[in-house]
Design an enzyme around this catalytic site. Sequence first.
Site, PDB file in Angstrom:
ATOM      1  N   LYS A  11       0.847  -1.200   0.000  1.00  0.00           N
ATOM      2  CA  LYS A  11       0.000   0.000   0.000  1.00  0.00           C
ATOM      3  C   LYS A  11       0.874   1.238   0.000  1.00  0.00           C
ATOM      4  O   LYS A  11       2.037   1.233   0.425  1.00  0.00           O
ATOM      5  CB  LYS A  11      -0.946   0.006   1.197  1.00  0.00           C
ATOM      6  CG  LYS A  11      -0.275  -0.032   2.585  1.00  0.00           C
ATOM      7  CD  LYS A  11       0.270   1.282   3.101  1.00  0.00           C
ATOM      8  CE  LYS A  11       0.831   1.152   4.521  1.00  0.00           C
ATOM      9  NZ  LYS A  11       1.570   2.368   4.972  1.00  0.00           N
ATOM     10  N   MET A  95      10.955  -4.684   3.702  1.00  0.00           N
ATOM     11  CA  MET A  95      10.533  -4.566   5.094  1.00  0.00           C
ATOM     12  C   MET A  95      11.010  -3.234   5.674  1.00  0.00           C
ATOM     13  O   MET A  95      12.052  -2.719   5.295  1.00  0.00           O
ATOM     14  CB  MET A  95      11.074  -5.741   5.907  1.00  0.00           C
ATOM     15  CG  MET A  95      10.415  -7.067   5.527  1.00  0.00           C
ATOM     16  SD  MET A  95      10.945  -8.449   6.564  1.00  0.00           S
ATOM     17  CE  MET A  95      12.588  -8.747   5.912  1.00  0.00           C
ATOM     18  N   GLY A  96      10.212  -2.680   6.580  1.00  0.00           N
ATOM     19  CA  GLY A  96      10.567  -1.420   7.204  1.00  0.00           C
ATOM     20  C   GLY A  96      10.537  -0.242   6.261  1.00  0.00           C
ATOM     21  O   GLY A  96      11.228   0.748   6.474  1.00  0.00           O
ATOM     22  N   GLY A  97       9.701  -0.336   5.224  1.00  0.00           N
ATOM     23  CA  GLY A  97       9.669   0.724   4.224  1.00  0.00           C
ATOM     24  C   GLY A  97       8.405   1.547   4.203  1.00  0.00           C
ATOM     25  O   GLY A  97       8.270   2.464   3.397  1.00  0.00           O
ATOM     26  N   GLY A 100       3.636  -1.516   4.139  1.00  0.00           N
ATOM     27  CA  GLY A 100       2.619  -2.374   4.749  1.00  0.00           C
ATOM     28  C   GLY A 100       2.771  -3.849   4.468  1.00  0.00           C
ATOM     29  O   GLY A 100       1.788  -4.592   4.581  1.00  0.00           O
ATOM     30  N   GLY A 101       3.969  -4.307   4.140  1.00  0.00           N
ATOM     31  CA  GLY A 101       4.138  -5.699   3.760  1.00  0.00           C
ATOM     32  C   GLY A 101       3.736  -6.688   4.831  1.00  0.00           C
ATOM     33  O   GLY A 101       3.011  -7.657   4.562  1.00  0.00           O
ATOM     34  N   GLY A 102       4.164  -6.459   6.064  1.00  0.00           N
ATOM     35  CA  GLY A 102       3.818  -7.378   7.145  1.00  0.00           C
ATOM     36  C   GLY A 102       2.330  -7.396   7.417  1.00  0.00           C
ATOM     37  O   GLY A 102       1.729  -8.467   7.612  1.00  0.00           O
ATOM     38  N   SER A 103       1.703  -6.223   7.419  1.00  0.00           N
ATOM     39  CA  SER A 103       0.262  -6.138   7.641  1.00  0.00           C
ATOM     40  C   SER A 103      -0.510  -6.801   6.508  1.00  0.00           C
ATOM     41  O   SER A 103      -1.506  -7.497   6.731  1.00  0.00           O
ATOM     42  CB  SER A 103      -0.161  -4.671   7.772  1.00  0.00           C
ATOM     43  OG  SER A 103       0.419  -4.076   8.905  1.00  0.00           O
ATOM     44  N   SER A 104      -0.046  -6.592   5.281  1.00  0.00           N
ATOM     45  CA  SER A 104      -0.709  -7.200   4.132  1.00  0.00           C
ATOM     46  C   SER A 104      -0.589  -8.713   4.172  1.00  0.00           C
ATOM     47  O   SER A 104      -1.552  -9.442   3.890  1.00  0.00           O
ATOM     48  CB  SER A 104      -0.117  -6.652   2.837  1.00  0.00           C
ATOM     49  OG  SER A 104      -0.801  -7.151   1.714  1.00  0.00           O
ATOM     50  N   ASP A 136      -2.776  -1.390  10.545  1.00  0.00           N
ATOM     51  CA  ASP A 136      -2.898  -1.388   9.081  1.00  0.00           C
ATOM     52  C   ASP A 136      -3.502  -2.678   8.529  1.00  0.00           C
ATOM     53  O   ASP A 136      -3.810  -2.748   7.330  1.00  0.00           O
ATOM     54  CB  ASP A 136      -1.526  -1.173   8.432  1.00  0.00           C
ATOM     55  CG  ASP A 136      -1.083   0.284   8.459  1.00  0.00           C
ATOM     56  OD1 ASP A 136      -1.894   1.144   8.847  1.00  0.00           O
ATOM     57  OD2 ASP A 136       0.078   0.554   8.098  1.00  0.00           O
TER      58      ASP A 136
END
Length: 279
Positions: A11, A95-97, A100-104, A136
């Site tokens: 996102k 990651m850490g960008g 929203g990768g972890g949430s997605s 998120d």
Amino acid sequence: MSKLTATAPAKLNLFLHVIGRRADGYHLLQTLFRFIDLADTLHFTARKDGVVRRVNEVEGVPEASDLVVRAARLLHRETGCTLGVDIEVEKCIPMGGGLGGGSSDAATTLLSLNRLWGLGLSRDRLMELGLTLGADVPVFIFGQNAFAEGVGERLQPWNLPESWYVVLFPPVNVPTSVIFSHPELTRDSISLTMRALETAAWHNDLQPVACKMFPEVAQHLEWLERFAPAMMTGSGACVFAGFASEAKAQAVLQQLPSAMRGVVTQGLSRHPLHDWVND
């Protein structure tokens, strides 16, 4: 059905305003979420023994703290499901960008296992579960580009025009908690009504703090702003600019200095798994 492969899109926050702070320390936000086709891929294989596990290594993410595993175990516990699952995660979203990768990934896990295990939970119930994992997560289950308020969980669908984005990846990991706790963070942006949203000046209140603490973010913004208005997404570190056509975005990316990394990605009208759950 014993196997399932699903995407977990990134996102962008097309703006992010901090309008206050609750008594419990959580910040009150207004933001506009846009899904893009940069995505992780998750593979799920059902097990009959009730075991939930991740079967591959994800650099920097121990299995016990992985939101994917936590989401699967949460759903398993809340529903009393007797089945288990093997999960393989193919990471593409940095990651850490702020993408929203972890949430997605967590949202895709809830949506996918609701389908794979035949649980039949509603979208609202999955969003409730998702919120316990992170602010998120619900928007990815909501499945539509959305105007968000509160801590990010109060969502209203928002139609956005077709657009392509150049997204740059500064080589730093920006801790969200560090940005939100910084004494120089602006916490008094004017609250926008939906009517005023289209004509308001969009910005990211977290961006000045991130640029001050991480010069690499400022450098990438400065380069991208030569071509179009640019902004940081989320709490950083990734930055983006929108373009009306893929050709225009690709023309910018082709000029990217060799020391920088980035991609061209298309905005999505809705989440790829939107129809996997009933409202």
